[in-house]
Design an enzyme around this catalytic site. Structure first.
Site, mmCIF file in Angstrom:
data_model
loop_
_atom_site.group_PDB
_atom_site.id
_atom_site.type_symbol
_atom_site.label_atom_id
_atom_site.label_comp_id
_atom_site.label_asym_id
_atom_site.label_seq_id
_atom_site.Cartn_x
_atom_site.Cartn_y
_atom_site.Cartn_z
ATOM 1 N N HIS A 149 3.589 -0.982 7.816
ATOM 2 C CA HIS A 149 5.016 -1.309 7.821
ATOM 3 C C HIS A 149 5.587 -1.172 6.425
ATOM 4 C CE1 HIS A 149 2.693 -3.693 10.757
ATOM 5 N NE2 HIS A 149 3.492 -3.082 11.601
HETATM 6 S S1 FES Z 1 2.818 -3.705 6.031
HETATM 7 FE FE1 FES Z 1 2.491 -4.606 7.979
HETATM 8 S S2 FES Z 1 0.340 -4.784 7.945
HETATM 9 FE FE2 FES Z 1 0.723 -4.002 5.993
#
Ligand code: FES
Ligand code: HEM
Lengths: 184, 422
Positions: A149
């Site tokens: 993410h």
């Molecule tokens: S940014 Fe969501 S798990 Fe690493």
């Protein structure tokens, strides 16, 4: 006996408070007993003794050149060990801790500045950040980058940008000798 | 039921255990059913069919499956290659999961459109929401069992959601894992629970149908049954119609099983789980994508987050995302009260009908966004779609249902049928 337990229709119950007390205390003991009996059924899900017993790992640092990292497994999780370059250390030290999402100085995170040791699990939802192998993206801050993410970590493993709330955690470890550490 | 012209054996049984009259009153000639039910009413029996298929195929798979991190992946490959018809049974089970969600989602949207959740069917609807939650837990744990890369990383990401809970979050995650990461203890308990949950669902379905039979089915007009003229016996009319629907549905289902068995799947799940390498894009199964989009919409700068957390004071964005994701489903429990209309069916509520279709579209957009990487415009669209999802349930439905003047209702179900036939 039976006439005291069930008073005749319409008869006055003159020991109502005693009956209430018996009813409530019996129910309370029953509820507590059930809760206690439920605990083993919940606690069995926690890590078993043999899982806990595997909880230290010894690593030799000898083969790790400056600017290289390795990944070792500790408690089933990857641990990143990075032999930092002087430049990386300087970058990490130069940052003002107060400005960070999870404020920590570089000194809080290392025992010896050239060795950065931390759990390589993104504090957002648990992916393994990239950047420990040569050629992988190291994010906007030259450290690690979590592709899941989009979390960016700096050369001290601190979260700088993205959804992760915390810095990459530093496990308990101790140097057994100059080039040998015990993690856990 | 007339027991006099029964077969003597049936009569003997009926006297001791009245199964035949029970069936006749549940699914038979003695169960009065609104005579105007359309094809959207087929999806309940289809869901029941899929549940039976899932249990049958699952029990057979469990005869060959090994729940151990060193053997799970290979045991599934052995099912695919060596076990007689193993490929067929696994593909039925794998695609059956997707079919289950397709059918149940249509079933639920049917309820939303025709106001089936309104009094006196509130509990019936709420039990349905619990069935959805139980299905989600079952499917999630089932997907972990083949121990591929998506199994492992899906399990890691989803169990980590609980770490967002303040104070006790990390202990809960350790409890769920039975260790310090998703590992063998996790796989074992997921197998145990994956075996158990479908039977919990069966139990919930029994209660669901019990509640259904108290007031009977709603219908496309949404008006109550007023006389015998409004109904026909469930058997033979709806048994036949349900069976016909099952025939069509099985063609759809088997098309995927035989011609596109991996259509709904992720190729990465054919790579054995590797705890040290995260795949570049972790995506859940398609039926979880809308919730995943809601989860990811909550970043520090999302306006809705800023408002509900009082500018970040109350909670971090990760916790807000997790709460919103659970809320997106739990809010459905309150539909009977969010909707304040006196009329059930959207056929007589044109503004609500329009809002309904926009909501369906919004759910599809969320699903699309959930499958895309969280970058650029996808983030913005996902945030607007998330905003709209909650705006629909919390603002549009309560207001429109109370302000809109419904169209004239037909006098009875019978009258509406006769009018349609003219
Ligand atoms: S940014 Fe969501 S798990 Fe690493
Ligand atoms: C509510 C009904 C059920 C649903 C929604 C469901 C869902 C799933 C899903 C999505 C998978 C992953 C398939 C894959 O990718 O390979 C799976 C696997 C599996 N399920 Fe189920 N399941 C259900 C019922 C059952 C039952 C009753 C059993 C009986 C024990 C069972 C046993 C298994 C086994 C052994 C696997 C692993 C083999 C495989 O991956 O193909 N399931 N399930």
């Amino acid at each position: 006996m039976s006439e005291t337990a069930t008073p005749e229709q319409g008869a006055e119950i003159d020991d109502q408070s005693k009956r209430d007390f018996l009813f409530i205390s019996t129910a309370a003991v029953g509820a507590v007993g059930t809760a206690i009996a439920a605990w083993p059924f919940i606690d069995q899900m926690n890590p078993a003794a043999d899982t806990l017993a595997l909880s230290t790992t010894e690593v030799s640092l000898e083969p790790i050149e400056e600017g290289q990292s390795i990944t070792v497994v500790w408690r089933g999780k990857p641990v990143f060990i990075r032999h930092r370059t002087a430049e990386e250390i300087a970058d990490a030290v130069a940052v003002q801790a107060n400005d960070l999402i999870d404020p920590q100085t570089d000194a809080d995170r290392v025992q010896k500045p050239e060795w950065l040791i931390m759990v390589g699990v993104c504090t957002h939802l648990g992916c393994i950040p990239l950047g420990n192998k040569a050629g992988e993206s190291r994010g906007d801050f030259g450290g690690w980058f979590c592709p899941c993410h989009g979390s960016h970590y700096d050369t001290s493993g601190r979260i700088r940008k993205g959804p992760a709330p915390k810095n990459l955690p530093v496990p308990e470890y101790s140097f057994l000798s100059d080039l040998k550490v015990k993690i856990g | 039921m007339d027991t006099n012209n029964m077969h003597p054996v049936m009569k003997w049984v009926e006297y001791r255990l009245p199964v035949f009259s029970f069936l006749d009153h549940s699914l038979g000639t003695q169960y009065p059913t609104p005579k105007n039910l359309n094809y959207w009413w087929n999806f309940g029996s289809l869901a029941g069919l899929v549940l039976v298929i899932m249990i049958a195929s699952g029990i057979v798979l469990a005869m060959h499956y090994t729940a151990h991190v060193d053997y799970a992946f290979d045991s599934v490959e052995r099912i695919m290659r060596d076990v007689n018809y193993g490929w067929l049974i696994r593909y039925i089970h794998m695609n059956g999961g997707s079919m289950f969600f397709i059918v149940v989602y249509i079933h639920m949207f049917r309820g939303l459109y025709f106001g089936s959740y309104q009094a006196p069917r509130e509990l019936l609807w709420m039990i349905g929401v619990f069935i959805l939650l139980a299905m989600m837990a079952t499917a999630f744990m089932g997907y972990v069992l083949p121990w591929g890369q998506m199994s492992f990383w899906g399990a890691t990401v989803i169990t980590n959601l609980f770490s967002a809970i303040p104070l006790v979050g990390d202990s809960i995650v350790t409890l769920l894992w039975g260790g310090f990461s998703v590992d063998n203890p996790t796989l074992n308990r997921f197998f145990s629970l994956h075996y158990l949950m479908p039977f919990v669902i069966v139990g919930l379905v029994v209660v669901h149908i019990w509640a259904l039979h108290v007031h009977g089915s709603n219908n496309p007009t949404g008006i109550d049954v007023k006389s015998e003229q409004d109904t026909i016996g469930f058997h033979p009319y709806f048994t036949t119609k349900d069976l016909f629907g099952m025939g069509l549905f099985m063609m759809f289902f088997m098309f995927f099983v035989f011609y596109a068995p991996n259509f709904f799947g992720e190729p990465d799940n054919y790579i054995p789980a590797n705890p040290l390498v995260t795949p570049a894009h972790i995506v859940p199964e398609w039926y979880f994508l809308p919730y995943y989009a809601i989860l990811r919409a909550f970043t520090g700068d999302f306006l809705v987050y800023q408002v509900i957390s009082l500018g970040g004071l109350l909670m971090d964005a990760k916790l807000a995302g997790v709460l919103a994701m659970f809320a997106s489903i739990l809010l459905l429990l309150f539909m009977p009260w969010l909707d304040g209309a006196k009329v059930r069916s959207c056929s007589f509520r044109p503004i609500m009908a329009m809002a309904f279709w926009i909501f369906v579209l919004d759910c599809l957009v969320l699903g699309y966004i959930g499958g895309k990487p969280a970058e650029g415009n996808f983030i913005t669209i996902g945030q607007w779609a998330t905003f709209y999802y909650f705006a629909h349930l919390l603002v549009i439905v309560p207001l429109v249902s109370r302000l809109e003047r419904p169209r004239q209702l037909p006098d009875s179900i019978n009258a509406s049928v006769l009018k349609a036939a003219e």
